[in-house]
Design an enzyme around this catalytic site. Structure first.
Site, mmCIF file in Angstrom:
data_model
loop_
_atom_site.group_PDB
_atom_site.id
_atom_site.type_symbol
_atom_site.label_atom_id
_atom_site.label_comp_id
_atom_site.label_asym_id
_atom_site.label_seq_id
_atom_site.Cartn_x
_atom_site.Cartn_y
_atom_site.Cartn_z
ATOM 1 N N CYS A 5 0.845 -1.203 0.000
ATOM 2 C CA CYS A 5 0.000 0.000 0.000
ATOM 3 C C CYS A 5 0.876 1.249 0.000
ATOM 4 O O CYS A 5 1.684 1.452 0.910
ATOM 5 C CB CYS A 5 -0.912 -0.025 1.235
ATOM 6 N N CYS A 8 0.520 3.379 3.140
ATOM 7 C CA CYS A 8 1.253 2.810 4.278
ATOM 8 C C CYS A 8 2.747 3.100 4.138
ATOM 9 O O CYS A 8 3.421 3.411 5.128
ATOM 10 C CB CYS A 8 0.998 1.311 4.399
ATOM 11 N N ASP A 31 -1.740 16.238 -2.082
ATOM 12 C CA ASP A 31 -1.931 15.332 -3.216
ATOM 13 C C ASP A 31 -0.901 15.662 -4.293
ATOM 14 O O ASP A 31 -0.644 16.834 -4.597
ATOM 15 C CB ASP A 31 -3.360 15.469 -3.774
ATOM 16 N N HIS A 47 -4.108 0.867 8.446
ATOM 17 C CA HIS A 47 -4.551 0.530 7.091
ATOM 18 C C HIS A 47 -6.016 0.101 7.123
ATOM 19 O O HIS A 47 -6.344 -0.979 7.616
ATOM 20 C CB HIS A 47 -3.693 -0.580 6.474
ATOM 21 N N ASN A 87 -13.471 8.519 -2.250
ATOM 22 C CA ASN A 87 -13.868 7.622 -3.331
ATOM 23 C C ASN A 87 -13.788 6.196 -2.807
ATOM 24 O O ASN A 87 -12.839 5.847 -2.107
ATOM 25 C CB ASN A 87 -12.939 7.795 -4.540
ATOM 26 N N HIS A 98 -6.283 2.608 0.449
ATOM 27 C CA HIS A 98 -6.094 2.978 1.859
ATOM 28 C C HIS A 98 -7.025 4.167 2.070
ATOM 29 O O HIS A 98 -6.896 5.173 1.358
ATOM 30 C CB HIS A 98 -4.623 3.341 2.114
ATOM 31 N N HIS A 100 -8.878 7.371 2.449
ATOM 32 C CA HIS A 100 -8.358 8.741 2.446
ATOM 33 C C HIS A 100 -9.487 9.703 2.117
ATOM 34 O O HIS A 100 -10.406 9.371 1.365
ATOM 35 C CB HIS A 100 -7.204 8.907 1.453
ATOM 36 N N HIS A 102 -10.148 13.399 0.553
ATOM 37 C CA HIS A 102 -9.615 14.537 -0.192
ATOM 38 C C HIS A 102 -10.182 15.809 0.439
ATOM 39 O O HIS A 102 -11.407 15.938 0.562
ATOM 40 C CB HIS A 102 -10.072 14.489 -1.652
HETATM 41 P P1 AMP Z 1 -8.388 8.189 -5.211
HETATM 42 O O1 AMP Z 1 -8.508 8.215 -6.694
HETATM 43 O O2 AMP Z 1 -9.552 8.735 -4.475
HETATM 44 O O3 AMP Z 1 -7.975 6.820 -4.704
HETATM 45 O O4 AMP Z 1 -7.223 9.194 -4.853
HETATM 46 C C1 AMP Z 1 -5.891 8.852 -4.780
HETATM 47 C C2 AMP Z 1 -5.134 10.142 -4.779
HETATM 48 O O5 AMP Z 1 -3.826 9.863 -4.336
HETATM 49 C C3 AMP Z 1 -5.033 10.802 -6.153
HETATM 50 O O6 AMP Z 1 -5.590 12.108 -6.088
HETATM 51 C C4 AMP Z 1 -3.521 10.829 -6.413
HETATM 52 O O7 AMP Z 1 -3.107 12.003 -7.070
HETATM 53 C C5 AMP Z 1 -2.953 10.746 -5.016
HETATM 54 N N1 AMP Z 1 -1.627 10.153 -4.901
HETATM 55 C C6 AMP Z 1 -1.212 8.977 -5.413
HETATM 56 N N2 AMP Z 1 0.073 8.742 -5.073
HETATM 57 C C7 AMP Z 1 0.453 9.790 -4.304
HETATM 58 C C8 AMP Z 1 1.664 10.138 -3.644
HETATM 59 N N3 AMP Z 1 2.751 9.347 -3.687
HETATM 60 N N4 AMP Z 1 1.721 11.303 -2.964
HETATM 61 C C9 AMP Z 1 0.629 12.108 -2.920
HETATM 62 N N5 AMP Z 1 -0.542 11.841 -3.502
HETATM 63 C C10 AMP Z 1 -0.628 10.695 -4.204
HETATM 64 ZN ZN ZN Z 2 -2.322 1.329 3.700
#
Ligand code: AMP
Ligand code: ZN
Length: 114
Positions: A5, A8, A31, A47, A87, A98, A100, A102
């Site tokens: 992940c 993680c 992001d 997680h 989402n 994981h 999250h 936004h």
């Molecule tokens: P979701 O589509 O809701 O799962 O959102 C995942 C979000 O994680 C997206 O907006 C990506 O731009 C963001 N993301 C993915 N990898 C990273 C990272 N290493 N650092 C910061 N944001 C990330």
């Molecule tokens: Zn995780």
């Protein structure tokens, strides 16, 4: 923690991130592909795969996250409002498995998402 992940790995410091907040339960970072002037991801330090995995045993993380969000919003200057999105699953277009949230703001956001 889950080995495959990326969030993680961010929590463990194995992948760099731009941290904006951290406490015992919650971590928040910018992001990598911002969709608004402020675009922060707020995650539990445990997680939890998605909103679909929230139970009575782990929901305190969600409460902590929502206690922290107004503090981050205030620190980011989002006095005019903001949006919080999670989402979930395939139809929700969740790309990172994981939980999250936004936190989006800094401009007038579109009225609808779907
Ligand atoms: P979701 O589509 O809701 O799962 O959102 C995942 C979000 O994680 C997206 O907006 C990506 O731009 C963001 N993301 C993915 N990898 C990273 C990272 N290493 N650092 C910061 N944001 C990330
Ligand atoms: Zn995780």
């Amino acid at each position: 923690m889950s080995n495959d992940c990326i969030f993680c790995m961010i929590l463990e410091g194995k992948i760099p991130s731009t941290k904006v907040y951290e406490d015992e339960f919650v971590f928040a970072f910018r992001d990598i592909h911002p969709m608004a002037p402020t675009h922060i991801l707020v995650i539990p330090k445990e997680h939890i795969a998605s909103a679909d995995e929230i139970t009575g045993k782990n929901s305190s993380y969600v409460a902590k996250i929502f206690e922290v969000i107004p503090k981050i919003a205030a620190a980011e200057g989002l006095a005019n409002g903001y949006r919080v999105i999670t989402n979930c699953g395939e139809d929700g277009c969740q790309s990172v498995k994981h939980l999250h949230f936004h936190l989006l703001g800094g401009r007038k956001l579109p009225e609808t998402l779907a």
